[in-house]
Scaffold this motif. Structure first.
Motif, PDB file in Angstrom:
ATOM      1  N   SER A 101       0.826  -1.215   0.000  1.00 40.51           N
ATOM      2  CA  SER A 101       0.000   0.000   0.000  1.00 40.51           C
ATOM      3  C   SER A 101       0.857   1.262   0.000  1.00 40.51           C
ATOM      4  CB  SER A 101      -0.952  -0.015   1.197  1.00 40.51           C
ATOM      5  OG  SER A 101      -0.218  -0.186   2.385  1.00 40.51           O
ATOM      6  N   ALA A 102       0.182   2.389  -0.012  1.00 42.18           N
ATOM      7  CA  ALA A 102       0.711   3.717  -0.320  1.00 42.18           C
ATOM      8  C   ALA A 102       2.106   4.088   0.184  1.00 42.18           C
ATOM      9  CB  ALA A 102      -0.288   4.777   0.102  1.00 42.18           C
ATOM     10  N   PRO A 103       2.564   3.835   1.368  1.00 43.49           N
ATOM     11  CA  PRO A 103       3.945   4.262   1.644  1.00 43.49           C
ATOM     12  C   PRO A 103       4.985   3.349   0.975  1.00 43.49           C
ATOM     13  CG  PRO A 103       2.882   3.538   3.690  1.00 43.49           C
ATOM     14  CD  PRO A 103       1.887   3.413   2.590  1.00 43.49           C
ATOM     15  N   PHE A 104       4.512   2.245   0.364  1.00 41.32           N
ATOM     16  CA  PHE A 104       5.348   1.325  -0.397  1.00 41.32           C
ATOM     17  C   PHE A 104       6.543   0.810   0.421  1.00 41.32           C
ATOM     18  CE2 PHE A 104       3.647   4.333  -3.665  1.00 41.32           C
ATOM     19  CZ  PHE A 104       2.704   3.473  -4.178  1.00 41.32           C
ATOM     20  N   ILE A 105       6.259   0.231   1.566  1.00 39.77           N
ATOM     21  CA  ILE A 105       7.302  -0.292   2.451  1.00 39.77           C
ATOM     22  C   ILE A 105       8.012  -1.475   1.804  1.00 39.77           C
ATOM     23  CG2 ILE A 105       7.717  -1.402   4.686  1.00 39.77           C
ATOM     24  CD1 ILE A 105       5.379   0.315   5.754  1.00 39.77           C
ATOM     25  N   LEU A 106       7.247  -2.369   1.159  1.00 37.24           N
ATOM     26  CA  LEU A 106       7.860  -3.511   0.483  1.00 37.24           C
ATOM     27  C   LEU A 106       8.764  -3.052  -0.670  1.00 37.24           C
ATOM     28  CD1 LEU A 106       8.125  -6.566   0.231  1.00 37.24           C
ATOM     29  CD2 LEU A 106       6.096  -6.543  -1.237  1.00 37.24           C
ATOM     30  N   LEU A 107       8.332  -2.027  -1.391  1.00 36.93           N
ATOM     31  CA  LEU A 107       9.150  -1.474  -2.469  1.00 36.93           C
ATOM     32  C   LEU A 107      10.459  -0.908  -1.916  1.00 36.93           C
ATOM     33  CD1 LEU A 107       9.499  -0.649  -5.449  1.00 36.93           C
ATOM     34  CD2 LEU A 107       8.298   1.457  -4.908  1.00 36.93           C
ATOM     35  N   ASN A 108      10.400  -0.196  -0.798  1.00 31.56           N
ATOM     36  CA  ASN A 108      11.611   0.333  -0.159  1.00 31.56           C
ATOM     37  C   ASN A 108      12.547  -0.791   0.272  1.00 31.56           C
ATOM     38  OD1 ASN A 108      11.124   3.099  -0.404  1.00 31.56           O
ATOM     39  ND2 ASN A 108       9.776   3.088   1.383  1.00 31.56           N
ATOM     40  N   LEU A 109      11.969  -1.857   0.798  1.00 27.86           N
ATOM     41  CA  LEU A 109      12.775  -3.007   1.190  1.00 27.86           C
ATOM     42  C   LEU A 109      13.471  -3.623  -0.029  1.00 27.86           C
ATOM     43  CD1 LEU A 109      13.606  -5.025   3.430  1.00 27.86           C
ATOM     44  CD2 LEU A 109      11.592  -6.360   2.786  1.00 27.86           C
ATOM     45  N   CYS A 110      12.735  -3.773  -1.114  1.00 28.70           N
ATOM     46  CA  CYS A 110      13.323  -4.325  -2.350  1.00 28.70           C
ATOM     47  C   CYS A 110      14.425  -3.416  -2.889  1.00 28.70           C
ATOM     48  CB  CYS A 110      12.245  -4.519  -3.414  1.00 28.70           C
ATOM     49  SG  CYS A 110      11.085  -5.833  -3.037  1.00 28.70           S
ATOM     50  N   LEU A 111      14.192  -2.118  -2.870  1.00 30.27           N
ATOM     51  CA  LEU A 111      15.206  -1.179  -3.357  1.00 30.27           C
ATOM     52  C   LEU A 111      16.462  -1.230  -2.483  1.00 30.27           C
ATOM     53  CD1 LEU A 111      13.012   1.904  -4.309  1.00 30.27           C
ATOM     54  CD2 LEU A 111      14.105   0.272  -5.853  1.00 30.27           C
ATOM     55  N   SER A 112      16.277  -1.313  -1.184  1.00 28.99           N
ATOM     56  CA  SER A 112      17.424  -1.417  -0.271  1.00 28.99           C
ATOM     57  C   SER A 112      18.194  -2.706  -0.517  1.00 28.99           C
ATOM     58  CB  SER A 112      16.956  -1.368   1.184  1.00 28.99           C
ATOM     59  OG  SER A 112      16.340  -0.146   1.453  1.00 28.99           O
ATOM     60  N   PHE A 113      17.464  -3.794  -0.726  1.00 25.26           N
ATOM     61  CA  PHE A 113      18.087  -5.084  -1.005  1.00 25.26           C
ATOM     62  C   PHE A 113      18.909  -5.014  -2.295  1.00 25.26           C
ATOM     63  CE2 PHE A 113      17.921  -9.269  -3.043  1.00 25.26           C
ATOM     64  CZ  PHE A 113      18.485 -10.050  -2.058  1.00 25.26           C
ATOM     65  N   ILE A 114      18.341  -4.440  -3.339  1.00 28.72           N
ATOM     66  CA  ILE A 114      19.048  -4.326  -4.615  1.00 28.72           C
ATOM     67  C   ILE A 114      20.294  -3.461  -4.456  1.00 28.72           C
ATOM     68  CG2 ILE A 114      18.894  -3.353  -6.948  1.00 28.72           C
ATOM     69  CD1 ILE A 114      15.955  -4.288  -6.966  1.00 28.72           C
ATOM     70  N   ALA A 115      20.154  -2.330  -3.777  1.00 27.63           N
ATOM     71  CA  ALA A 115      21.300  -1.434  -3.587  1.00 27.63           C
ATOM     72  C   ALA A 115      22.390  -2.096  -2.750  1.00 27.63           C
ATOM     73  CB  ALA A 115      20.839  -0.141  -2.920  1.00 27.63           C
ATOM     74  N   ALA A 116      21.979  -2.866  -1.733  1.00 32.12           N
ATOM     75  CA  ALA A 116      22.949  -3.510  -0.848  1.00 32.12           C
ATOM     76  C   ALA A 116      23.782  -4.552  -1.593  1.00 32.12           C
ATOM     77  CB  ALA A 116      22.237  -4.163   0.326  1.00 32.12           C
ATOM     78  N   PHE A 117      23.195  -5.219  -2.576  1.00 33.30           N
ATOM     79  CA  PHE A 117      23.936  -6.236  -3.315  1.00 33.30           C
ATOM     80  C   PHE A 117      24.548  -5.722  -4.615  1.00 33.30           C
ATOM     81  CE2 PHE A 117      21.576  -8.948  -0.471  1.00 33.30           C
ATOM     82  CZ  PHE A 117      22.544  -9.868  -0.117  1.00 33.30           C
ATOM     83  N   GLN A 118      23.925  -4.723  -5.212  1.00 35.24           N
ATOM     84  CA  GLN A 118      24.446  -4.225  -6.480  1.00 35.24           C
ATOM     85  C   GLN A 118      25.752  -3.448  -6.295  1.00 35.24           C
ATOM     86  OE1 GLN A 118      21.949  -1.409  -8.539  1.00 35.24           O
ATOM     87  NE2 GLN A 118      22.668  -2.126 -10.529  1.00 35.24           N
ATOM     88  N   ALA A 119      25.857  -2.665  -5.256  1.00 35.50           N
ATOM     89  CA  ALA A 119      27.066  -1.857  -5.045  1.00 35.50           C
ATOM     90  C   ALA A 119      28.324  -2.716  -4.879  1.00 35.50           C
ATOM     91  CB  ALA A 119      26.870  -0.933  -3.848  1.00 35.50           C
ATOM     92  N   PRO A 120      28.328  -3.745  -4.010  1.00 37.03           N
ATOM     93  CA  PRO A 120      29.540  -4.568  -3.905  1.00 37.03           C
ATOM     94  C   PRO A 120      29.869  -5.331  -5.194  1.00 37.03           C
ATOM     95  CG  PRO A 120      28.115  -4.985  -2.033  1.00 37.03           C
ATOM     96  CD  PRO A 120      27.362  -4.123  -2.970  1.00 37.03           C
ATOM     97  N   VAL A 121      28.835  -5.774  -5.919  1.00 35.42           N
ATOM     98  CA  VAL A 121      29.074  -6.487  -7.175  1.00 35.42           C
ATOM     99  C   VAL A 121      29.738  -5.558  -8.181  1.00 35.42           C
ATOM    100  CG1 VAL A 121      27.915  -7.525  -9.169  1.00 35.42           C
ATOM    101  CG2 VAL A 121      27.289  -8.224  -6.871  1.00 35.42           C
ATOM    102  N   ILE A 122      29.247  -4.325  -8.262  1.00 37.06           N
ATOM    103  CA  ILE A 122      29.839  -3.349  -9.179  1.00 37.06           C
ATOM    104  C   ILE A 122      31.267  -3.023  -8.757  1.00 37.06           C
ATOM    105  CG2 ILE A 122      29.700  -0.940  -9.940  1.00 37.06           C
ATOM    106  CD1 ILE A 122      26.641  -1.293  -9.980  1.00 37.06           C
ATOM    107  N   MET A 123      31.505  -2.899  -7.449  1.00 44.22           N
ATOM    108  CA  MET A 123      32.862  -2.608  -6.976  1.00 44.22           C
ATOM    109  C   MET A 123      33.808  -3.768  -7.280  1.00 44.22           C
ATOM    110  SD  MET A 123      31.952  -0.615  -3.440  1.00 44.22           S
ATOM    111  CE  MET A 123      33.576  -0.710  -2.807  1.00 44.22           C
ATOM    112  N   MET A 124      33.341  -5.021  -7.125  1.00 39.33           N
ATOM    113  CA  MET A 124      34.166  -6.177  -7.464  1.00 39.33           C
ATOM    114  C   MET A 124      34.526  -6.148  -8.950  1.00 39.33           C
ATOM    115  SD  MET A 124      32.237  -9.187  -5.216  1.00 39.33           S
ATOM    116  CE  MET A 124      31.992 -10.123  -6.665  1.00 39.33           C
ATOM    117  N   SER A 125      33.543  -5.850  -9.762  1.00 40.19           N
ATOM    118  CA  SER A 125      33.768  -5.793 -11.195  1.00 40.19           C
ATOM    119  C   SER A 125      34.747  -4.674 -11.560  1.00 40.19           C
ATOM    120  CB  SER A 125      32.442  -5.585 -11.926  1.00 40.19           C
ATOM    121  OG  SER A 125      32.646  -5.468 -13.301  1.00 40.19           O
TER     122      SER A 125
END
Length: 176
Positions: A101-125
């Motif tokens: 629903s409206a504050p999109f808490i699940l969306l924020n969780l998904c975005l945080s999850f993606i950012a948490a894993f994407q940044a180290p992968v990009i740094m490794m690369s």
């Protein structure tokens, strides 16, 4: 008019490499370009195969993820997904199917999850790419060093030839 005469002179008289009897006409220049391109592609192919042999599967997967994560394709797909997510969960006629629903808490969780894993992968690369760039720069240095040595050798040979020509000229002057 002068331009036409100048162009005719250039077309009629092919360039020559000093010291060699090679006409640098269009055909020979294109042949030289093809040879250089072939050698460059062979070097790149060797570097790529060397990179593939030295890296693990997980590292190559990280490189592919980083490559996709830093592309316009990712940005467009991600933006569309976010827009569909927010629209789907905001429309009144889809209220029965809302999962965030409206504050999109699940969306924020998904975005945080993606950012948490994407940044180290990009740094490794990026670290691996920096190591590869360093390896390529060492190869470039070696090629440049070898070319510099060959140029120095050619210059010394030309100096010897010039000295010999000067001696011959002096001998001819003494004979006359």
């Amino acid at each position: 008019m002068w331009k036409q005469i100048y162009v005719k002179k250039q077309v009629e008289k092919p360039k020559k490499i000093q010291g060699f009897d090679i006409d640098l006409n269009h055909e020979n220049l294109s042949r030289i370009d093809r040879l250089v391109d072939r050698y460059e592609s062979e070097i790149l192919q060797h570097l790529n195969s060397d990179y593939t042999q030295r890296t693990k599967l997980s590292e190559r997967i990280a490189d592919k993820i980083a490559q996709f994560g830093g592309s316009w394709k990712f940005i467009i797909w991600f933006s569309c997904t976010l827009a569909v997510w927010m629209i789907w969960n905001s429309l009144s006629f889809t209220k029965a199917f809302h999962f965030d629903s409206a504050p999109f808490i699940l969306l924020n969780l998904c975005l945080s999850f993606i950012a948490a894993f994407q940044a180290p992968v990009i740094m490794m690369s990026q670290n691996r790419q920096a190591a590869r760039d360093k390896h390529e720069s060492v190869i470039d240095f070696a090629i440049n060093y070898k070319a510099e040595q060959e140029i120095g050798d050619m210059q010394s040979r030309l100096t010897n030839i010039e000295n010999q020509l000067a001696e011959i000229r002096d001998l001819l002057k003494q004979k006359n």
